[in-house]
Design a protein around this motif. Structure first.
Motif, PDB file in Angstrom:
ATOM      1  N   ASP A  97       7.553  -5.566  -5.390  1.00  0.00           N
ATOM      2  CA  ASP A  97       7.039  -6.879  -4.993  1.00  0.00           C
ATOM      3  C   ASP A  97       6.824  -6.978  -3.488  1.00  0.00           C
ATOM      4  O   ASP A  97       6.414  -8.024  -2.994  1.00  0.00           O
ATOM      5  CB  ASP A  97       8.016  -7.980  -5.433  1.00  0.00           C
ATOM      6  N   ARG A  98       7.119  -5.921  -2.750  1.00  0.00           N
ATOM      7  CA  ARG A  98       6.998  -5.979  -1.294  1.00  0.00           C
ATOM      8  C   ARG A  98       5.614  -5.556  -0.849  1.00  0.00           C
ATOM      9  O   ARG A  98       5.091  -4.524  -1.267  1.00  0.00           O
ATOM     10  CB  ARG A  98       8.045  -5.059  -0.655  1.00  0.00           C
ATOM     11  N   ASP A  99       5.024  -6.363   0.009  1.00  0.00           N
ATOM     12  CA  ASP A  99       3.724  -6.010   0.565  1.00  0.00           C
ATOM     13  C   ASP A  99       3.893  -4.912   1.607  1.00  0.00           C
ATOM     14  O   ASP A  99       4.946  -4.794   2.241  1.00  0.00           O
ATOM     15  CB  ASP A  99       3.070  -7.230   1.215  1.00  0.00           C
ATOM     16  N   GLY A 100       2.863  -4.146   1.807  1.00  0.00           N
ATOM     17  CA  GLY A 100       2.894  -3.086   2.798  1.00  0.00           C
ATOM     18  C   GLY A 100       1.605  -2.295   2.746  1.00  0.00           C
ATOM     19  O   GLY A 100       0.662  -2.662   2.035  1.00  0.00           O
ATOM     20  N   TYR A 101       1.577  -1.206   3.482  1.00  0.00           N
ATOM     21  CA  TYR A 101       0.354  -0.412   3.504  1.00  0.00           C
ATOM     22  C   TYR A 101       0.204   0.406   2.222  1.00  0.00           C
ATOM     23  O   TYR A 101       1.173   0.728   1.546  1.00  0.00           O
ATOM     24  CB  TYR A 101       0.322   0.512   4.724  1.00  0.00           C
ATOM     25  N   ARG A 102      -1.029   0.743   1.920  1.00  0.00           N
ATOM     26  CA  ARG A 102      -1.359   1.649   0.823  1.00  0.00           C
ATOM     27  C   ARG A 102      -2.442   2.597   1.339  1.00  0.00           C
ATOM     28  O   ARG A 102      -3.444   2.131   1.877  1.00  0.00           O
ATOM     29  CB  ARG A 102      -1.874   0.900  -0.418  1.00  0.00           C
ATOM     30  N   ALA A 148      -3.762  -3.069   3.864  1.00  0.00           N
ATOM     31  CA  ALA A 148      -2.582  -3.729   4.410  1.00  0.00           C
ATOM     32  C   ALA A 148      -2.598  -5.189   3.961  1.00  0.00           C
ATOM     33  O   ALA A 148      -3.646  -5.715   3.571  1.00  0.00           O
ATOM     34  CB  ALA A 148      -2.553  -3.612   5.932  1.00  0.00           C
ATOM     35  N   PRO A 149      -1.431  -5.863   4.035  1.00  0.00           N
ATOM     36  CA  PRO A 149      -1.338  -7.229   3.508  1.00  0.00           C
ATOM     37  C   PRO A 149      -2.211  -8.253   4.216  1.00  0.00           C
ATOM     38  O   PRO A 149      -2.654  -9.211   3.605  1.00  0.00           O
ATOM     39  CB  PRO A 149       0.150  -7.575   3.690  1.00  0.00           C
ATOM     40  N   ASP A 150      -2.448  -8.090   5.518  1.00  0.00           N
ATOM     41  CA  ASP A 150      -3.223  -9.091   6.246  1.00  0.00           C
ATOM     42  C   ASP A 150      -3.954  -8.427   7.413  1.00  0.00           C
ATOM     43  O   ASP A 150      -3.802  -7.229   7.670  1.00  0.00           O
ATOM     44  CB  ASP A 150      -2.329 -10.232   6.741  1.00  0.00           C
ATOM     45  N   THR A 151      -4.732  -9.225   8.114  1.00  0.00           N
ATOM     46  CA  THR A 151      -5.549  -8.714   9.206  1.00  0.00           C
ATOM     47  C   THR A 151      -4.709  -8.099  10.321  1.00  0.00           C
ATOM     48  O   THR A 151      -5.046  -7.036  10.858  1.00  0.00           O
ATOM     49  CB  THR A 151      -6.411  -9.844   9.790  1.00  0.00           C
ATOM     50  N   ALA A 152      -3.605  -8.761  10.662  1.00  0.00           N
ATOM     51  CA  ALA A 152      -2.752  -8.253  11.734  1.00  0.00           C
ATOM     52  C   ALA A 152      -2.140  -6.907  11.359  1.00  0.00           C
ATOM     53  O   ALA A 152      -2.085  -5.980  12.182  1.00  0.00           O
ATOM     54  CB  ALA A 152      -1.651  -9.260  12.057  1.00  0.00           C
ATOM     55  N   GLY A 204      13.313  16.899  -4.619  1.00  0.00           N
ATOM     56  CA  GLY A 204      14.107  17.432  -3.525  1.00  0.00           C
ATOM     57  C   GLY A 204      13.255  17.877  -2.348  1.00  0.00           C
ATOM     58  O   GLY A 204      13.728  18.540  -1.448  1.00  0.00           O
ATOM     59  N   VAL A 205      11.955  17.516  -2.333  1.00  0.00           N
ATOM     60  CA  VAL A 205      11.041  17.885  -1.258  1.00  0.00           C
ATOM     61  C   VAL A 205      10.549  16.606  -0.600  1.00  0.00           C
ATOM     62  O   VAL A 205      10.226  15.637  -1.272  1.00  0.00           O
ATOM     63  CB  VAL A 205       9.841  18.690  -1.798  1.00  0.00           C
ATOM     64  N   PHE A 206      10.494  16.590   0.724  1.00  0.00           N
ATOM     65  CA  PHE A 206      10.045  15.384   1.413  1.00  0.00           C
ATOM     66  C   PHE A 206       8.609  15.065   1.042  1.00  0.00           C
ATOM     67  O   PHE A 206       7.756  15.947   0.987  1.00  0.00           O
ATOM     68  CB  PHE A 206      10.138  15.558   2.926  1.00  0.00           C
ATOM     69  N   ALA A 207       8.333  13.797   0.796  1.00  0.00           N
ATOM     70  CA  ALA A 207       6.975  13.327   0.537  1.00  0.00           C
ATOM     71  C   ALA A 207       6.791  12.003   1.249  1.00  0.00           C
ATOM     72  O   ALA A 207       7.610  11.086   1.095  1.00  0.00           O
ATOM     73  CB  ALA A 207       6.724  13.162  -0.966  1.00  0.00           C
ATOM     74  N   ALA A 208       5.750  11.918   2.049  1.00  0.00           N
ATOM     75  CA  ALA A 208       5.450  10.658   2.725  1.00  0.00           C
ATOM     76  C   ALA A 208       5.108   9.604   1.681  1.00  0.00           C
ATOM     77  O   ALA A 208       4.520   9.903   0.643  1.00  0.00           O
ATOM     78  CB  ALA A 208       4.284  10.853   3.690  1.00  0.00           C
ATOM     79  N   ARG A 209       5.470   8.371   1.956  1.00  0.00           N
ATOM     80  CA  ARG A 209       5.217   7.277   1.005  1.00  0.00           C
ATOM     81  C   ARG A 209       3.828   6.700   1.255  1.00  0.00           C
ATOM     82  O   ARG A 209       3.546   6.177   2.330  1.00  0.00           O
ATOM     83  CB  ARG A 209       6.299   6.222   1.152  1.00  0.00           C
ATOM     84  N   VAL A 210       2.964   6.811   0.254  1.00  0.00           N
ATOM     85  CA  VAL A 210       1.582   6.359   0.403  1.00  0.00           C
ATOM     86  C   VAL A 210       1.429   4.887   0.054  1.00  0.00           C
ATOM     87  O   VAL A 210       0.385   4.297   0.281  1.00  0.00           O
ATOM     88  CB  VAL A 210       0.624   7.212  -0.468  1.00  0.00           C
ATOM     89  N   GLY A 211       2.479   4.276  -0.519  1.00  0.00           N
ATOM     90  CA  GLY A 211       2.424   2.869  -0.893  1.00  0.00           C
ATOM     91  C   GLY A 211       2.146   2.694  -2.368  1.00  0.00           C
ATOM     92  O   GLY A 211       1.220   3.296  -2.910  1.00  0.00           O
ATOM     93  N   GLY A 212       2.985   1.912  -3.027  1.00  0.00           N
ATOM     94  CA  GLY A 212       2.800   1.651  -4.446  1.00  0.00           C
ATOM     95  C   GLY A 212       3.489   2.637  -5.361  1.00  0.00           C
ATOM     96  O   GLY A 212       3.204   2.670  -6.562  1.00  0.00           O
ATOM     97  N   GLU A 213       4.409   3.460  -4.820  1.00  0.00           N
ATOM     98  CA  GLU A 213       5.136   4.410  -5.667  1.00  0.00           C
ATOM     99  C   GLU A 213       5.945   3.667  -6.728  1.00  0.00           C
ATOM    100  O   GLU A 213       6.522   2.602  -6.469  1.00  0.00           O
ATOM    101  CB  GLU A 213       6.088   5.270  -4.819  1.00  0.00           C
TER     102      GLU A 213
END
Length: 206
Positions: free
Chosen positions: A147-152, A166-170, A74-83
């Motif tokens: 299965d979704r790529d994104g930042y970690r 991140a998934p790629d250079t861009a 019940g407390v906000f937590a930023a998503r660091v990626g890979g939860e």
């Protein structure tokens, strides 16, 4: 220092907003925390009370306080990626992220002597992974999930530095630009063994 606080004062410190440090308590409790240098009264109406950097440190030392919010607490937590069980997407999540980012900017303004909001504050330096992740998520970057790529965003052995993947250079370059706009400095590096590219980011001081 925490032993010098009464049980009621400890509850007030523990109950502070994890991002802004906003406090709720009786006038006597809040005044006592101000006297100890753990809180300050905002000069503008409605004159709310907030933790000082020393108060934030005390909050982190309180044994009863959870060191890291969990998604179902019940407390906000930023998503660091890979939860494993990430917070849901959608308008509600977007509003939570926006509110948390605006609260963090207000915390910067209140805790920097010059009122600046263009560089990280003490809370961010004490929560590097969560702070960097919030800056990325608030700017619209998608965290890795299932299965979704994104930042970690990950901790590193280096003081005041996090690694961002991140998934790629861009995508990596876009993350770097976002962090730099948020007051971080970021440089690209290559892992010696995997040859994976990543950012090493740290909060800017000036």
């Amino acid at each position: 220092m925490t032993r010098a606080l009464s049980a009621a004062q400890r509850r007030v410190v523990e109950g502070a907003d994890p991002v802004t440090g906003r406090l709720r308590g009786t006038e006597a409790q809040l005044a006592a925390l101000v006297k100890r240098g753990l809180a300050f009264r905002h000069p503008r109406p409605p004159h709310d009370h907030f933790l000082t950097p020393a108060g934030h440190r005390i909050r982190e030392e309180v044994p009863e306080a959870a060191p890291e919010p969990v998604p179902d607490a019940g407390v906000f937590a930023a998503r660091v990626g890979g939860e494993v069980e990430p917070a849901g997407d959608g308008p509600a999540r977007a509003r939570e992220v926006h509110s948390a980012w605006q609260g963090l900017l207000e915390l910067r303004r209140m805790t920097h002597a010059d009122g600046a909001v263009d560089r990280p504050c003490d809370w961010e330096r004490a929560h590097l992974v969560r702070a960097a992740a919030l800056a990325l998520e608030a700017a619209g970057h998608r965290p890795a999930s299932g299965d979704r790529d994104g930042y970690r965003v990950r901790a590193t052995p280096q003081p005041e530095a996090v690694a961002v993947y991140a998934p790629d250079t861009a995508a990596l370059a876009a993350c770097a630009a976002t962090l730099e706009r948020a007051g971080w400095q970021a440089g690209e590096y290559t892992e010696p063994r995997t040859r994976a590219r990543y950012l090493l980011a740290s909060p800017r001081r000036v």
